[in-house]
Design an enzyme around this catalytic site. Structure first.
Site, short mmCIF file in Angstrom:
data_model
loop_
_atom_site.label_atom_id
_atom_site.label_comp_id
_atom_site.label_asym_id
_atom_site.label_seq_id
_atom_site.Cartn_x
_atom_site.Cartn_y
_atom_site.Cartn_z
N SER A 1 0.83 -1.21 0.00
CA SER A 1 0.00 0.00 0.00
C SER A 1 0.86 1.26 0.00
O SER A 1 2.07 1.20 0.24
CB SER A 1 -0.97 0.00 1.18
OG SER A 1 -0.23 -0.06 2.35
N GLY A 2 0.22 2.37 -0.31
CA GLY A 2 0.94 3.64 -0.39
C GLY A 2 0.84 4.24 -1.79
O GLY A 2 0.27 3.62 -2.70
N GLY B 1 4.63 4.08 6.87
CA GLY B 1 4.22 5.48 6.75
C GLY B 1 2.73 5.62 6.51
O GLY B 1 2.10 6.60 6.91
N GLU C 1 1.12 -5.57 5.80
CA GLU C 1 2.19 -5.65 4.79
C GLU C 1 3.16 -6.78 5.16
O GLU C 1 3.58 -7.55 4.30
CB GLU C 1 2.92 -4.30 4.70
CG GLU C 1 2.04 -3.24 4.04
CD GLU C 1 2.59 -1.83 4.10
OE1 GLU C 1 2.07 -0.98 3.37
OE2 GLU C 1 3.52 -1.56 4.87
C1 5RP Z 1 2.54 1.98 4.05
C2 5RP Z 1 3.94 1.80 3.59
C3 5RP Z 1 4.32 2.41 2.29
O1 5RP Z 1 4.83 1.42 1.46
C4 5RP Z 1 5.36 3.45 2.54
O2 5RP Z 1 4.86 4.39 3.48
C5 5RP Z 1 5.76 4.17 1.26
O3 5RP Z 1 4.72 4.97 0.83
P1 5RP Z 1 4.75 5.82 -0.50
O4 5RP Z 1 4.81 4.85 -1.63
O5 5RP Z 1 3.47 6.60 -0.46
O6 5RP Z 1 5.97 6.72 -0.47
O7 5RP Z 1 4.75 1.19 4.23
O8 5RP Z 1 2.33 1.46 5.33
#
Ligand code: 5RP
Length: 219
Positions: free
Chosen positions: A28-29, A96, A103
């Site tokens: 995700s993200g 994040g 995950e």
């Molecule tokens: C979510 C995560 C995401 O993979 C990580 O925060 C990266 O996010 P982005 O692709 O928006 O930079 O671990 O829990």
């Protein structure tokens, strides 16, 4: 080239690892959102996906991709996810987006972990640019925070965030992680911690980095 374009580039390059007739693990993200969009172009060639967050599940469904639960599969060929930081040993900080526990669960099902990032995520030492997310059972929040302080970090409660599992997140600032595997284990042993965002015991197998000079693949 801006950050989003670098993310899109890395996400598109990950399609080369998707094998026909398989179920794909999807993290995700924002980088993964780009991957889901790209995966839509292959929807008739794959069986479906297992998603690591409710948000990714919805996006996959919007692309017409069937979503399976983690309990319906015994193994995944690949898992594709982003990261907040990645070191030269392909270990990561993740979470994040507060989806770290799911995950880690979906990553553990996969034979190959493909990490897609833009170049800003590359670091020598984990914890140098990004606080470490820790998912905590709500009633244990204060005692886990005290333990994190004792370990040398500065935990901050991520206000108004509830994870897909109904828990809270503590972001640990000023926390350089010199021994990622040992710290991942130590934090997981603290009562009340569900998961921490160090992905060292199960690092990535492939890192795809979007850069202004093109995509760099580290295998
Ligand atoms: C979510 C995560 C995401 O993979 C990580 O925060 C990266 O996010 P982005 O692709 O928006 O930079 O671990 O829990």
């Amino acid at each position: 080239m801006n950050q989003l374009e670098m993310k899109k580039q890395a996400a598109k390059a990950a399609l080369q690892y998707v094998k026909p007739d398989t179920i794909v693990g999807v993290g995700s993200g924002s980088t993964v959102n780009c991957f889901i969009e790209a995966l839509g172009s292959m929807k008739d060639q794959i069986k479906g996906a297992v998603a690591a967050s409710k948000a990714s599940e919805e996006l996959l469904q919007q692309q017409g991709i069937e979503v399976f639960s983690a309990n319906e599969v015994s193994e995944l060929d690949i898992y594709v996810d982003g990261a907040d930081e990645v070191n030269p040993q392909k270990m990561m900080i993740k979470g994040g987006g507060a989806a770290l526990t799911r995950e880690k669960i979906v990553a553990a099902l996969a034979k190959k972990f493909i990490c897609i990032v833009d170049q800003s995520k590359q670091v020598d030492v984990l914890g140098s640019t990004f606080p470490l997310p820790v998912e905590v059972i709500p009633m244990a929040r204060s005692q886990v925070a005290r333990k994190l302080v004792a370990l040398g970090g500065s935990p901050e409660y991520r206000e108004s965030v509830v994870t897909d599992n109904g828990n809270v997140i503590l972001d640990v600032h000023h926390f350089l992680i010199m021994s990622p595997m040992a710290m991942e284990k130590e934090l997981n042993n603290v009562a009340g911690v569900v998961t921490n965002g160090i992905f060292a015991l199960r690092p990535a197998d492939v890192i795809i980095v979007g850069t202004p000079d093109g995509t760099k693949i580290v295998e």
